[in-house]
Design an enzyme around this catalytic site. Structure first.
Site, PDB file in Angstrom:
ATOM      1  CB  THR A   2     106.603 104.399 -34.964  1.00 15.95           C
ATOM      2  OG1 THR A   2     107.200 104.609 -33.702  1.00 15.95           O
ATOM      3  CG2 THR A   2     105.146 104.032 -34.792  1.00 15.95           C
ATOM      4  CE  LYS A  34     106.679 108.048 -33.174  1.00 16.64           C
ATOM      5  NZ  LYS A  34     107.642 107.126 -33.744  1.00 16.64           N
ATOM      6  N   GLY A  46      97.879 104.156 -29.083  1.00 13.55           N
ATOM      7  CA  GLY A  46      99.127 104.495 -29.751  1.00 13.55           C
ATOM      8  C   GLY A  46      98.935 104.377 -31.244  1.00 13.55           C
ATOM      9  CB  SER A 125     108.590  99.721 -39.442  1.00 15.60           C
ATOM     10  OG  SER A 125     109.087 100.528 -38.391  1.00 15.60           O
ATOM     11  CB  CYS A 160     112.779  97.923 -36.606  1.00 19.33           C
ATOM     12  SG  CYS A 160     111.816  98.992 -37.685  1.00 19.33           S
ATOM     13  CB  THR A 163     111.919 100.809 -33.988  1.00 20.66           C
ATOM     14  OG1 THR A 163     110.818 100.468 -34.829  1.00 20.66           O
ATOM     15  CG2 THR A 163     111.488 100.745 -32.540  1.00 20.66           C
TER      16      THR A 163
END
Length: 174
Positions: A2, A34, A46, A125, A160, A163
């Site tokens: 994430t 998150k 987070g 990521s 990404c 994401t």
């Protein structure tokens, strides 16, 4: 993975994360939360990595914060020590960003506790993409940290594949 991004300015702490949860090679959920408030709403946090592991870390950090009366640095040090040495915790695959009015920290399972020099923290990521965008916007615009976090995560989500653009955001003003 994430992307979690936090910016701490002299007057505000902002943290945000995307909502994508992946399983193997596909996106299974797009609306995960998150980020959360901790210790009497004075700390924002987070996580990136395994959802179950991130939730376990929240629980452990909550206990440490209670034990040390909200002292974030002391709680983080004790969590990192336990995380690194405990046979079960050592296997957790997650990282955390935590912050309050005094500090911003990145916590990893290797026992790392990193306090970024520039008060910008990014993990996951898409973390490097979000960090680069946030740093550029923070240093070269007059945007509020809230706006910088939103724009930076939007940029990360366009680069990404782990994401998405379903962003959850929270902030604390000092």
């Amino acid at each position: 993975m994430t992307t979690i991004l936090a910016i701490k300015s002299p007057k505000k702490l902002v943290i945000a994360g995307d909502g994508q949860v992946t399983f193997n090679n596909y996106s299974i959920k797009n609306t995960a939360k998150k980020i959360r408030r901790m210790y009497r709403d004075s700390i924002l946090s987070g996580f990136a990595g395994s959802a179950a592991d991130g939730l376990a870390l929240y629980e452990k950090l909550d206990k440490k914060l209670e034990e040390y009366n909200g002292n974030l640095k002391k709680a983080a040090i004790e969590l990192a020590r336990e995380w690194r040495t405990d046979k079960i915790l050592r296997r957790l695959e997650a990282m955390m960003v935590v912050g309050n009015k005094d500090t911003l920290l990145i916590l990893s399972g290797n026992g790392d506790i990193i306090e970024p020099d520039d008060n910008i923290a990014a993990i996951g990521s898409g973390g490097p993409y979000a960090y680069a965008a946030a740093k550029a916007l923070y240093e070269n615009t007059n945007l509020d940290p809230y706006d910088i976090v939103i724009k930076s995560l939007s940029i990360a989500s366009s680069i990404c594949i782990y994401t998405n653009s379903n962003i959850s955001i929270d902030f604390i003003e000092f």
